[in-house]
Design an enzyme around this catalytic site. Sequence first.
Site, PDB file in Angstrom:
ATOM      1  N   GLY A 241      -8.186  14.470   3.646  1.00 61.64           N
ATOM      2  CA  GLY A 241      -7.024  14.510   2.740  1.00 61.64           C
ATOM      3  C   GLY A 241      -7.479  14.996   1.383  1.00 61.64           C
ATOM      4  O   GLY A 241      -7.098  14.457   0.349  1.00 61.64           O
ATOM      5  N   GLY A 242      -8.306  16.028   1.387  1.00 60.54           N
ATOM      6  CA  GLY A 242      -9.014  16.469   0.172  1.00 60.54           C
ATOM      7  C   GLY A 242      -8.219  17.411  -0.709  1.00 60.54           C
ATOM      8  O   GLY A 242      -8.800  18.051  -1.584  1.00 60.54           O
ATOM      9  N   ASP A 291      -5.440  15.955  11.025  1.00 60.01           N
ATOM     10  CA  ASP A 291      -4.564  14.824  10.721  1.00 60.01           C
ATOM     11  C   ASP A 291      -5.414  13.565  10.845  1.00 60.01           C
ATOM     12  O   ASP A 291      -5.954  13.274  11.921  1.00 60.01           O
ATOM     13  CB  ASP A 291      -3.418  14.831  11.755  1.00 60.01           C
ATOM     14  CG  ASP A 291      -2.517  13.619  11.631  1.00 60.01           C
ATOM     15  OD1 ASP A 291      -2.858  12.669  10.889  1.00 60.01           O
ATOM     16  OD2 ASP A 291      -1.466  13.612  12.303  1.00 60.01           O
ATOM     17  N   PHE A 292      -5.556  12.819   9.742  1.00 61.09           N
ATOM     18  CA  PHE A 292      -6.494  11.683   9.796  1.00 61.09           C
ATOM     19  C   PHE A 292      -5.986  10.506  10.630  1.00 61.09           C
ATOM     20  O   PHE A 292      -6.660   9.483  10.732  1.00 61.09           O
ATOM     21  CB  PHE A 292      -7.005  11.265   8.419  1.00 61.09           C
ATOM     22  CG  PHE A 292      -6.000  11.109   7.299  1.00 61.09           C
ATOM     23  CD1 PHE A 292      -4.855  10.361   7.453  1.00 61.09           C
ATOM     24  CD2 PHE A 292      -6.263  11.699   6.055  1.00 61.09           C
ATOM     25  CE1 PHE A 292      -3.962  10.205   6.402  1.00 61.09           C
ATOM     26  CE2 PHE A 292      -5.367  11.553   4.991  1.00 61.09           C
ATOM     27  CZ  PHE A 292      -4.209  10.803   5.174  1.00 61.09           C
ATOM     28  N   ARG A 307     -10.437  10.377  -1.404  1.00 61.63           N
ATOM     29  CA  ARG A 307     -10.041  10.040  -2.769  1.00 61.63           C
ATOM     30  C   ARG A 307      -8.513   9.979  -2.868  1.00 61.63           C
ATOM     31  O   ARG A 307      -7.815  10.910  -2.439  1.00 61.63           O
ATOM     32  CB  ARG A 307     -10.577  11.071  -3.763  1.00 61.63           C
ATOM     33  CG  ARG A 307     -10.259  10.685  -5.194  1.00 61.63           C
ATOM     34  CD  ARG A 307     -11.064  11.461  -6.186  1.00 61.63           C
ATOM     35  NE  ARG A 307     -10.554  12.809  -6.281  1.00 61.63           N
ATOM     36  CZ  ARG A 307     -11.082  13.740  -7.073  1.00 61.63           C
ATOM     37  NH1 ARG A 307     -12.148  13.474  -7.787  1.00 61.63           N
ATOM     38  NH2 ARG A 307     -10.572  14.931  -7.117  1.00 61.63           N
ATOM     39  N   HIS A 311      -4.853   4.644  -0.937  1.00 56.70           N
ATOM     40  CA  HIS A 311      -3.804   4.001  -1.758  1.00 56.70           C
ATOM     41  C   HIS A 311      -2.418   4.549  -1.408  1.00 56.70           C
ATOM     42  O   HIS A 311      -1.415   3.998  -1.833  1.00 56.70           O
ATOM     43  CB  HIS A 311      -4.117   4.122  -3.260  1.00 56.70           C
ATOM     44  CG  HIS A 311      -3.700   5.408  -3.905  1.00 56.70           C
ATOM     45  ND1 HIS A 311      -3.446   5.516  -5.249  1.00 56.70           N
ATOM     46  CD2 HIS A 311      -3.490   6.661  -3.385  1.00 56.70           C
ATOM     47  CE1 HIS A 311      -3.091   6.757  -5.541  1.00 56.70           C
ATOM     48  NE2 HIS A 311      -3.118   7.465  -4.438  1.00 56.70           N
TER      49      HIS A 311
HETATM   50  C1  LIG Z   1      -2.851  11.628  -3.076  1.00 61.65           C
HETATM   51  S1  LIG Z   1      -3.365  13.071  -2.279  1.00 61.65           S
HETATM   52  C2  LIG Z   1      -5.085  13.125  -2.695  1.00 61.65           C
HETATM   53  C3  LIG Z   1      -5.661  14.505  -2.603  1.00 61.65           C
HETATM   54  C4  LIG Z   1      -7.129  14.595  -2.991  1.00 61.65           C
HETATM   55  N1  LIG Z   1      -7.972  13.744  -2.201  1.00 61.65           N
HETATM   56  C5  LIG Z   1      -7.310  14.285  -4.450  1.00 61.65           C
HETATM   57  O1  LIG Z   1      -7.887  13.264  -4.784  1.00 61.65           O
HETATM   58  O2  LIG Z   1      -6.830  15.075  -5.269  1.00 61.65           O
HETATM   59  C6  LIG Z   1      -3.373  12.641  -0.596  1.00 61.65           C
HETATM   60  C7  LIG Z   1      -3.634  13.816   0.306  1.00 61.65           C
HETATM   61  O3  LIG Z   1      -3.574  13.340   1.659  1.00 61.65           O
HETATM   62  C8  LIG Z   1      -3.088  14.407   2.439  1.00 61.65           C
HETATM   63  N2  LIG Z   1      -2.558  13.859   3.699  1.00 61.65           N
HETATM   64  C9  LIG Z   1      -1.428  13.138   3.881  1.00 61.65           C
HETATM   65  N3  LIG Z   1      -1.273  12.802   5.160  1.00 61.65           N
HETATM   66  C10 LIG Z   1      -2.332  13.328   5.812  1.00 61.65           C
HETATM   67  C11 LIG Z   1      -2.754  13.294   7.172  1.00 61.65           C
HETATM   68  N4  LIG Z   1      -2.023  12.658   8.088  1.00 61.65           N
HETATM   69  N5  LIG Z   1      -3.914  13.897   7.498  1.00 61.65           N
HETATM   70  C12 LIG Z   1      -4.645  14.545   6.541  1.00 61.65           C
HETATM   71  N6  LIG Z   1      -4.304  14.607   5.234  1.00 61.65           N
HETATM   72  C13 LIG Z   1      -3.160  14.005   4.881  1.00 61.65           C
HETATM   73  C14 LIG Z   1      -2.003  15.015   1.571  1.00 61.65           C
HETATM   74  O4  LIG Z   1      -1.707  16.326   1.969  1.00 61.65           O
HETATM   75  C15 LIG Z   1      -2.597  14.916   0.175  1.00 61.65           C
HETATM   76  O5  LIG Z   1      -3.199  16.104  -0.247  1.00 61.65           O
END
Ligand SMILES: C[S@@+](CC[C@H](N)C(=O)[O-])C[C@H]1O[C@@H](n2cnc3c(N)ncnc32)[C@H](O)[C@@H]1O
Length: 403
Positions: A241-242, A291-292, A307, A311
């Site tokens: 989710g980077g 997809d995590f 990161r 939350h």
């Molecule tokens: C709050 S953001 C944080 C992004 C990054 N880690 C940062 O600190 O700037 C959460 C991220 O999780 C990703 N995300 C949401 N659901 C996800 C999933 N099922 N699998 C992978 N990534 C996902 C979103 O696309 C988003 O970019």
Amino acid sequence: MADQETKAQQDRIAKALSQVAADGSKFQKDPEARKELVASARELLDAAETPVESLLWHIWALPTRTVAARIAVDLKLFETATSNNGSPKTNEQFAAATGASPSLVKRITRTCASMNMLDEQGPGIYGPNALTKLLAQPQYAAGIIFCFDTTQNSFAQMPGYLRNTKFQNPESPVDGPFQFANKHNGHAFTWLTAHPEVFAAFHGYVHTLRTHRPAWTEMYPVKERLVEDLKMDASAFVDLGGGVGQTLQDFNKAVPEYTGRLVLQELGEVIGAATAMGVGEDKRIELQVHDFFTPQPIRGARAYFMRSVLHDWPDEQCRQILTHVKDAMEPGYSRILISDCVLADEKAAWQHMALDFYMMAQASSQERTETEWHVLIESCGLKIAGIYTKDQGNEGLIEVVIP
Ligand SMILES: C[S@@+](CC[C@H](N)C(=O)[O-])C[C@H]1O[C@@H](n2cnc3c(N)ncnc32)[C@H](O)[C@@H]1O
């Protein structure tokens, strides 16, 4: 009684004033003391205001300030104010930038000036101050766009939503204040992927704000834990989710000694946005749609980094995410690195508490205290090996291993 109260207020003001003076002279010698000065100045303000003035600031000023700032961004008021070297401008000049009506613009400029977002230099004439100059930069204005557009509906509807649920803690990521307020079926992320301009504002502003805060690489013994003993056949640093890859780019710059793989895992839409931005062009960062909530494809990585990811999710979903990572970890070698707020059990920082409310409004999720992190991590059969933090109100770094 009134006299007693006045005396108590005068005493509090006198105490706060001398603290401001003390912190002010400390700051003259040490710029690091600025934060203490801000804290004591806030206490002075609080002491000097009457409770009624304080109430009016909360019920009139704060909501107005938020909405005025959002409209000002659309009207490009901050950009216009700083154009031509910040020369003073009339409402007609501000209005010309977007074709808005000068009589509407007048109401926004004077509101912004009354709340220190513009500098009023004469009747109906405004120039920029330091905050204007900041907000004129798209990466900072993006913070106003993202926070307002994803959250204000939910905030407005949250009391009603909670009354309907008889004040239960929102714990469903697809049926909470966000869905109630936005008439949306699905997680806030599906709403965001359908609103790419708001999602882009998110990726823009979070990175920029982080440049003003301590980086996780400054808190955590990176070389000792990630670089030494790196096995080249199991070297991946995976950012789940980077976002659009900013963490990995920063890490690559901050720790050039790390020569292992850098892998960005994200939703397809975000990987698309990162590709369009040129991330991964030099092949240093690998982009992977993942997809995590599904099994982790990279096994035995050096680190699985997350990161501001956990939350976003209530405990049940966090356990699913963590368990998939745990299944891929090599015991004694792999570690999970979580960069998120670690709330104080007592006197939590206002930044943390505000984010906790934002998370409730956006995703029925939460920020967590140290105790809550332990409970969550241990419920997955994992162990916290260390928690690293720096200054109040910032994100910390939690290192997790297989016990
Ligand atoms: C709050 S953001 C944080 C992004 C990054 N880690 C940062 O600190 O700037 C959460 C991220 O999780 C990703 N995300 C949401 N659901 C996800 C999933 N099922 N699998 C992978 N990534 C996902 C979103 O696309 C988003 O970019």
